[in-house]
Design a protein around this motif. Structure first.
Motif, mmCIF file in Angstrom:
data_model
loop_
_atom_site.group_PDB
_atom_site.id
_atom_site.type_symbol
_atom_site.label_atom_id
_atom_site.label_comp_id
_atom_site.label_asym_id
_atom_site.label_seq_id
_atom_site.Cartn_x
_atom_site.Cartn_y
_atom_site.Cartn_z
ATOM 1 N N LEU A 88 -17.483 -16.925 -1.281
ATOM 2 C CA LEU A 88 -16.552 -16.803 -0.172
ATOM 3 C C LEU A 88 -15.179 -16.306 -0.592
ATOM 4 C CD1 LEU A 88 -17.385 -20.005 1.857
ATOM 5 C CD2 LEU A 88 -18.101 -17.658 2.299
ATOM 6 N N LEU A 89 -14.717 -16.670 -1.736
ATOM 7 C CA LEU A 89 -13.402 -16.245 -2.166
ATOM 8 C C LEU A 89 -13.455 -15.353 -3.382
ATOM 9 C CD1 LEU A 89 -11.101 -19.299 -1.588
ATOM 10 C CD2 LEU A 89 -11.030 -17.121 -0.457
ATOM 11 N N HIS A 141 -12.734 -4.698 1.560
ATOM 12 C CA HIS A 141 -14.047 -4.167 1.921
ATOM 13 C C HIS A 141 -14.412 -3.024 1.003
ATOM 14 C CE1 HIS A 141 -14.189 -6.615 5.521
ATOM 15 N NE2 HIS A 141 -12.941 -6.266 5.739
ATOM 16 N N ARG A 164 -9.442 -9.944 2.712
ATOM 17 C CA ARG A 164 -10.772 -9.447 2.364
ATOM 18 C C ARG A 164 -10.691 -7.956 2.054
ATOM 19 N NH1 ARG A 164 -15.822 -10.583 0.756
ATOM 20 N NH2 ARG A 164 -17.362 -9.355 1.785
ATOM 21 N N GLY A 189 -5.892 -10.436 -2.757
ATOM 22 C CA GLY A 189 -7.131 -9.869 -2.265
ATOM 23 C C GLY A 189 -8.330 -10.633 -2.784
ATOM 24 N N THR A 190 -9.414 -10.526 -2.053
ATOM 25 C CA THR A 190 -10.659 -11.128 -2.501
ATOM 26 C C THR A 190 -11.819 -10.240 -2.068
ATOM 27 O OG1 THR A 190 -12.046 -13.086 -2.484
ATOM 28 C CG2 THR A 190 -10.856 -12.609 -0.458
ATOM 29 N N HIS A 191 -12.762 -10.108 -2.969
ATOM 30 C CA HIS A 191 -13.948 -9.318 -2.643
ATOM 31 C C HIS A 191 -15.167 -10.201 -2.498
ATOM 32 C CE1 HIS A 191 -14.742 -9.829 -6.880
ATOM 33 N NE2 HIS A 191 -13.606 -9.239 -7.157
ATOM 34 N N GLY A 192 -15.096 -11.412 -2.988
ATOM 35 C CA GLY A 192 -16.163 -12.374 -2.792
ATOM 36 C C GLY A 192 -17.494 -12.012 -3.426
ATOM 37 N N ARG A 193 -17.475 -11.360 -4.570
ATOM 38 C CA ARG A 193 -18.731 -10.976 -5.207
ATOM 39 C C ARG A 193 -19.016 -11.771 -6.465
ATOM 40 N NH1 ARG A 193 -17.072 -4.873 -5.299
ATOM 41 N NH2 ARG A 193 -15.789 -5.866 -6.842
ATOM 42 N N ALA A 223 -5.798 -14.972 1.795
ATOM 43 C CA ALA A 223 -6.750 -14.152 1.049
ATOM 44 C C ALA A 223 -7.182 -12.994 1.949
ATOM 45 C CB ALA A 223 -7.955 -14.980 0.618
#
Length: 146
Positions: free
Chosen positions: A121-122, A143, A141, A111-115, A139
């Motif tokens: 982005l990842l 939410h 996303r 999983g990736t939250h990208g924060r 990956a």
């Protein structure tokens, strides 16, 4: 998307993981070909942030025991064999790569939250896993509902 014969799913048992497992099951040939991994950080990495607590206040062996129980429950609910459950203490990206190679995974799902700052982005773990692996990486996303 073709079905993969051997898939490693890396999750954080303390965060959203159901959508990650669901996505992995959708691309895996069979649930018995799916492996589940959780890699918590060793206490020594987080100890400096626990100012005022005794050095041995948090015990890695106790944390791992609880994590294994939780991970095995997640595996059972998801139809994944307990033999395909991997729990290691260490750097998540390094351990994910190592497990993927050990089980001859064709795909790594995480999983990736990208924060996380520059890695917008990842995400830091997903980004670190992506570099230097021979496997495909998916990956998923995550939410935030907040």
């Amino acid at each position: 998307m073709s079905n993969y014969k051997r898939v490693l799913v890396a999750i954080d048992i303390n965060a959203e993981y159901k959508s990650i497992i669901k996505k992995a099951l959708s691309v895996c040939e069979s649930p018995d070909k799916l492996s589940l991994a959780y890699i918590p950080m060793p206490t020594v990495y987080i100890q400096p942030y626990l100012y005022g607590m005794e050095y041995n206040a948090i015990d890695d062996s106790g944390r791992l025991k609880l994590a294994r129980e939780e991970l095995e429950t997640i595996a059972e609910v998801s139809g994944i064999s307990k033999e395909n459950v991997h729990l290691r203490l260490g750097d998540a990206a390094d351990e994910i790569k190592e497990i993927a190679n050990e089980i001859d995974a064709e795909l790594i799902v995480l999983g990736t939250h990208g924060r996380s700052g520059i890695k917008v982005l990842l995400g830091s773990t997903a980004n670190a896993v992506l570099h230097g692996v021979k496997q495909d990486v998916l990956a998923v996303r995550i939410h935030d509902d907040s």
